[in-house]
Motif scaffolding. Structure first.
Motif, PDB file in Angstrom:
ATOM      1  N   ASP A  11      32.070  10.181   5.963  1.00 41.92           N
ATOM      2  CA  ASP A  11      32.426  10.363   7.231  1.00 41.92           C
ATOM      3  C   ASP A  11      31.646   9.247   7.972  1.00 41.92           C
ATOM      4  O   ASP A  11      32.186   8.510   9.156  1.00 41.92           O
ATOM      5  CB  ASP A  11      32.233  11.825   7.955  1.00 41.92           C
ATOM      6  N   GLU A  14      33.290   6.163   7.525  1.00 41.61           N
ATOM      7  CA  GLU A  14      34.785   5.994   8.093  1.00 41.61           C
ATOM      8  C   GLU A  14      34.479   5.619   9.703  1.00 41.61           C
ATOM      9  O   GLU A  14      34.967   5.062  10.363  1.00 41.61           O
ATOM     10  CB  GLU A  14      35.314   7.330   7.912  1.00 41.61           C
ATOM     11  N   VAL A  19      38.240   2.792   8.824  1.00 48.56           N
ATOM     12  CA  VAL A  19      39.333   2.447   8.076  1.00 48.56           C
ATOM     13  C   VAL A  19      40.711   3.246   8.417  1.00 48.56           C
ATOM     14  O   VAL A  19      41.707   2.787   8.437  1.00 48.56           O
ATOM     15  CB  VAL A  19      38.995   2.628   6.501  1.00 48.56           C
ATOM     16  N   LYS A  20      40.396   4.583   8.700  1.00 53.23           N
ATOM     17  CA  LYS A  20      41.627   5.193   8.976  1.00 53.23           C
ATOM     18  C   LYS A  20      42.145   4.822  10.349  1.00 53.23           C
ATOM     19  O   LYS A  20      43.097   5.114  10.382  1.00 53.23           O
ATOM     20  CB  LYS A  20      41.122   6.868   9.055  1.00 53.23           C
ATOM     21  N   ARG A  21      41.308   4.465  11.310  1.00 48.70           N
ATOM     22  CA  ARG A  21      41.940   4.086  12.676  1.00 48.70           C
ATOM     23  C   ARG A  21      42.846   2.782  12.333  1.00 48.70           C
ATOM     24  O   ARG A  21      43.883   2.685  13.011  1.00 48.70           O
ATOM     25  CB  ARG A  21      40.746   3.591  13.556  1.00 48.70           C
ATOM     26  N   GLY A  23      44.069   1.765   9.242  1.00 52.48           N
ATOM     27  CA  GLY A  23      44.816   1.945   7.967  1.00 52.48           C
ATOM     28  C   GLY A  23      46.308   2.495   8.094  1.00 52.48           C
ATOM     29  O   GLY A  23      46.805   2.400   6.703  1.00 52.48           O
ATOM     30  N   GLY A  25      47.583   5.210   7.654  1.00 53.80           N
ATOM     31  CA  GLY A  25      47.763   6.190   6.699  1.00 53.80           C
ATOM     32  C   GLY A  25      47.799   5.847   5.186  1.00 53.80           C
ATOM     33  O   GLY A  25      47.936   6.212   4.031  1.00 53.80           O
ATOM     34  N   SER A  28      42.086   4.561   3.239  1.00 52.23           N
ATOM     35  CA  SER A  28      41.021   5.559   3.484  1.00 52.23           C
ATOM     36  C   SER A  28      39.659   5.238   2.498  1.00 52.23           C
ATOM     37  O   SER A  28      39.853   4.458   1.743  1.00 52.23           O
ATOM     38  CB  SER A  28      41.289   6.974   3.520  1.00 52.23           C
ATOM     39  N   ILE A  29      38.421   6.152   2.722  1.00 49.44           N
ATOM     40  CA  ILE A  29      37.462   5.814   1.824  1.00 49.44           C
ATOM     41  C   ILE A  29      37.439   7.256   1.095  1.00 49.44           C
ATOM     42  O   ILE A  29      37.464   8.404   1.344  1.00 49.44           O
ATOM     43  CB  ILE A  29      36.367   5.965   2.627  1.00 49.44           C
ATOM     44  N   ILE A  35      37.215   2.328  -1.466  1.00 49.94           N
ATOM     45  CA  ILE A  35      38.489   2.351  -0.727  1.00 49.94           C
ATOM     46  C   ILE A  35      39.429   2.813  -1.627  1.00 49.94           C
ATOM     47  O   ILE A  35      39.658   2.478  -2.769  1.00 49.94           O
ATOM     48  CB  ILE A  35      38.867   0.845  -0.433  1.00 49.94           C
ATOM     49  N   SER A  38      46.930   5.087  -0.396  1.00 44.29           N
ATOM     50  CA  SER A  38      47.965   5.842  -0.553  1.00 44.29           C
ATOM     51  C   SER A  38      49.433   4.956  -0.052  1.00 44.29           C
ATOM     52  O   SER A  38      49.671   5.151   1.181  1.00 44.29           O
ATOM     53  CB  SER A  38      48.120   6.989   0.192  1.00 44.29           C
ATOM     54  N   TYR A  47      47.164   8.837  -4.583  1.00 44.83           N
ATOM     55  CA  TYR A  47      45.797   7.667  -4.137  1.00 44.83           C
ATOM     56  C   TYR A  47      45.585   6.677  -5.252  1.00 44.83           C
ATOM     57  O   TYR A  47      45.527   7.270  -6.785  1.00 44.83           O
ATOM     58  CB  TYR A  47      44.740   8.249  -3.687  1.00 44.83           C
TER      59      TYR A  47
END
Length: 642
Positions: A11, A14, A19-21, A23, A25, A28-29, A35, A38, A47
């Protein structure tokens, strides 16, 4: 290992890299600190671990740097855009259809165009061209008779004649008129070849966008017709009994629109103009809203140039409901909607993967600073600052800077020896490092001391060319996410900036995403001797793949095309490897004759053999080495950190 390092979590990684912001969807990590991808939006729980991809690349003998394409992401983006429009149209009770096109200027790579066309077949998703070579490509690849081919850009007779050939072939090829003389030429050619064209008119929008591409709109825009020219075009078509050929109104207010309010304004203006043109008797069927659907490169969801403050769902809803409302008020039929969202389709599917091959750290010089008899007072003064933690950091910094400057002047005058200058330089960086480590909340607010973090940051040398693989970062300051591909479960303890291997001071990345803000450098992990440190530059699928130049004769990268598959080990397989440019290829592009070059080098080697300076066997080895380098990659061959 410190307690802080032990408490580092995924977290935390992240939060740092976001990455999720950015990425969408797809990225992610993973729990192992790698890395993960999906790539199929219909199978979000499948994944791909990036470490496994890198391992397979190594097993296949693929050298860094390389472009990795996840073709499932391309398909997903095509499906998401088309299905969002279809669902919104159905919900809104909109009476037209969505028939979008992919503008191939964003990424003309054949494999990309083929994948997009295949994914878009069920939606009658078409192509857009902006030049004669692009038109030649789209004529060959857009075979769907129900899909549109939109033809933008300035045009000559060959361009327009080729468009008319497309009409003979039964294609829905719409020539978008950018200036009035093109209309005159098109009418003349259509009569010559006895075929009705499909004509679009591009309007210069009064609404102005914001950001780097705002000049695409407004009175001074490069492309498009004024309102007066549009009315004249209508009269001209009437005179030549070709008004029935007018099918489309096109507008475009800029790429990467960050603020949804500008989209709303443009839709209102464009829809109003469309309705008024229909009321005047133009039999229009299509409203082309152009490109502009943005990408959130930095993950901030704001109106900065590298972000957007809206979702794809919101964008589509504003388009559909906005056009519907205006057309209902004007009592005209809802047009079929066209968009040219190339950036949104392609950006996420491609990333550049490379390795760090070295570090430049101004404070890491290993030089003996032991006291010597008779050393200069400047050397002694600087030594007194080493370990002097009782001094106020500002005073200590000021003294160190003053001694360094005095030493520089003394060295120029021949007063200091080279060894003394080396000692002062080594101790100067040691003092700055000690000051930075001891800063507290109060002293960190002092500007000169706050800037120490940037001053002391290392440069990591990445085996790549910014000018080839990320041209926009250099040319227009485009922000692209850069993240370590592994070790993300470890706390990064070194602040670095990324420099490439070109012989150019501009060959570096200047801005980084850090904790939902933008920084001049970024935390990364310490390099470990004998181990590779792979990093990824993400969201390079739009423009970066095709805009690179030959600076320093670094050519195109090797490409690795990956598809996800549940039954394969790691849920993926490498479908194709496209070799990058060899040194021979890029030299020939610049008009060098590599056969002649090899011949001349062999001639020079043979001359040294005859003189007795080289043994014949050794000469043969050197000749083979030169020819092998011609056939090899233009990039460095490091597999591990040296």
């Amino acid at each position: 290992m410190s307690q802080e390092t032990q408490n580092w979590t995924i977290d935390d990684a992240e939060d740092l890299y976001g990455v999720k912001r950015w990425g969408a969807g797809y990225f992610s990590i993973g729990e192992h600190g790698n890395i993960q991808i999906s790539p199929n939006h219909r199978k979000p729980d499948v994944y791909i671990d990036m470490a496994e991809v890198l391992a397979e690349m190594e097993a296949e003998g693929i050298q860094f740097p390389a472009v990795i394409r996840f073709h499932d992401i391309l398909r997903s983006q095509v499906e998401i855009l088309n299905e969002t429009f279809r669902d919104t149209i159905e919900t809104a009770g909109y009476e037209g259809e969505y028939v979008g096109v992919y503008p191939i200027k964003v990424n003309q790579m054949r494999e990309v165009v083929e994948e997009i066309m295949d994914a878009g077949e069920p939606y009658n998703y078409g192509l857009e061209a902006g030049s004669k070579p692009e038109l030649m490509a789209v004529m060959a690849y857009n075979e769907n008779p129900d899909a549109l081919t939109i033809l933008n850009g300035y045009k000559d007779e060959d361009y327009l004649t080729m468009a008319l050939l497309g009409r003979h072939l039964g294609r829905k090829m719409i020539v978008v008129v950018e200036k009035f003389s093109e209309l005159e030429m098109l009418v003349r050619l259509s009569k010559k070849y006895k075929v009705d064209p499909m004509i679009g008119l591009r309007s210069k929008m009064m609404v102005r966008s914001t950001g780097k591409w705002s000049s695409s709109s407004g009175d001074r825009a490069k492309f498009g017709l004024s309102i007066a020219e549009i009315v004249n075009a209508m009269e001209y078509l009437k005179q030549h009994d070709m008004l029935h050929c007018a099918k489309l109104l096109h507008f475009h207010i800029g790429s990467q629109i960050s603020d949804i309010r500008k989209v709303k304004e443009a839709i209102t203006e464009g829809a109003r103009l469309y309705a008024k043109m229909v009321q005047m008797g133009m039999p229009l069927e299509y409203l082309d809203i152009g490109g502009g659907l943005g990408i959130d490169y930095d993950g901030s969801s704001t109106t900065t140039d590298s972000s957007r403050n809206y979702s794809t769902d919101e964008y589509v809803a504003d388009v559909v409901y906005g056009v519907k409302q205006i057309c209902d008020l004007e009592k005209v039929a809802h047009p079929n909607l066209v968009s040219e969202s190339g950036r949104a389709i392609t950006a996420h599917h491609s990333l550049v993967v490379t390795n760090v091959v070295g570090e430049i750290n101004p404070g890491a010089t290993d030089f003996d600073i032991t006291v010597e008899e008779g050393e200069h007072v400047l050397v002694s003064n600087m030594r007194e600052l080493v370990g002097a933690n009782d001094l106020h950091p500002q005073e200590r910094f000021n003294d160190a800077a003053a001694y360094k400057q005095s030493a520089y002047e003394a060295f120029k005058l021949g007063i200091l020896s080279i060894r003394e200058m080396a000692k002062i330089d080594t101790m100067y960086w040691l003092v700055l490092t000690e000051i930075h480590q001891k800063l507290d909340e109060e002293t960190r607010q002092i500007q000169e001391l706050e800037e120490l973090e940037d001053t002391l940051a290392s440069q990591y040398l990445a085996n790549m060319s910014i000018f080839q693989s990320a041209a926009d970062t250099w040319a227009i300051g485009q922000l692209l996410p850069i993240v370590p591909l592994t070790r993300l479960h470890e706390k990064p303890e070194v602040r670095v900036s990324i420099a490439d291997i070109t012989c150019d001071s501009d060959g570096k990345i200047g801005k980084y995403i850090e904790n939902n803000s933008i920084s001049d450098n970024i935390p990364m992990h310490r390099l470990q001797r004998g181990e590779s440190y792979p990093i990824g530059m993400f969201l390079t699928g739009a423009y970066q793949d095709v805009m690179g130049d030959m600076h320093n004769l670094f050519g195109r990268l090797t490409e690795v095309h990956i598809f996800s598959h549940d039954d394969e080990p790691g849920a993926f397989y490498i479908e194709e490897i496209v070799p990058g440019h060899s040194a021979e290829k890029v030299l020939e592009t610049m008009q060098y004759n590599t056969d002649y070059m090899a011949k001349m080098v062999k001639k020079a080697i043979d001359k040294q053999i005859r003189k007795g300076n080289l043994a014949p066997r050794e000469g043969v080895r050197w000749t083979d080495f030169y020819e092998r380098c011609l056939a090899g990659s233009t990039y460095l061959r490091y597999d591990k950190k040296a």
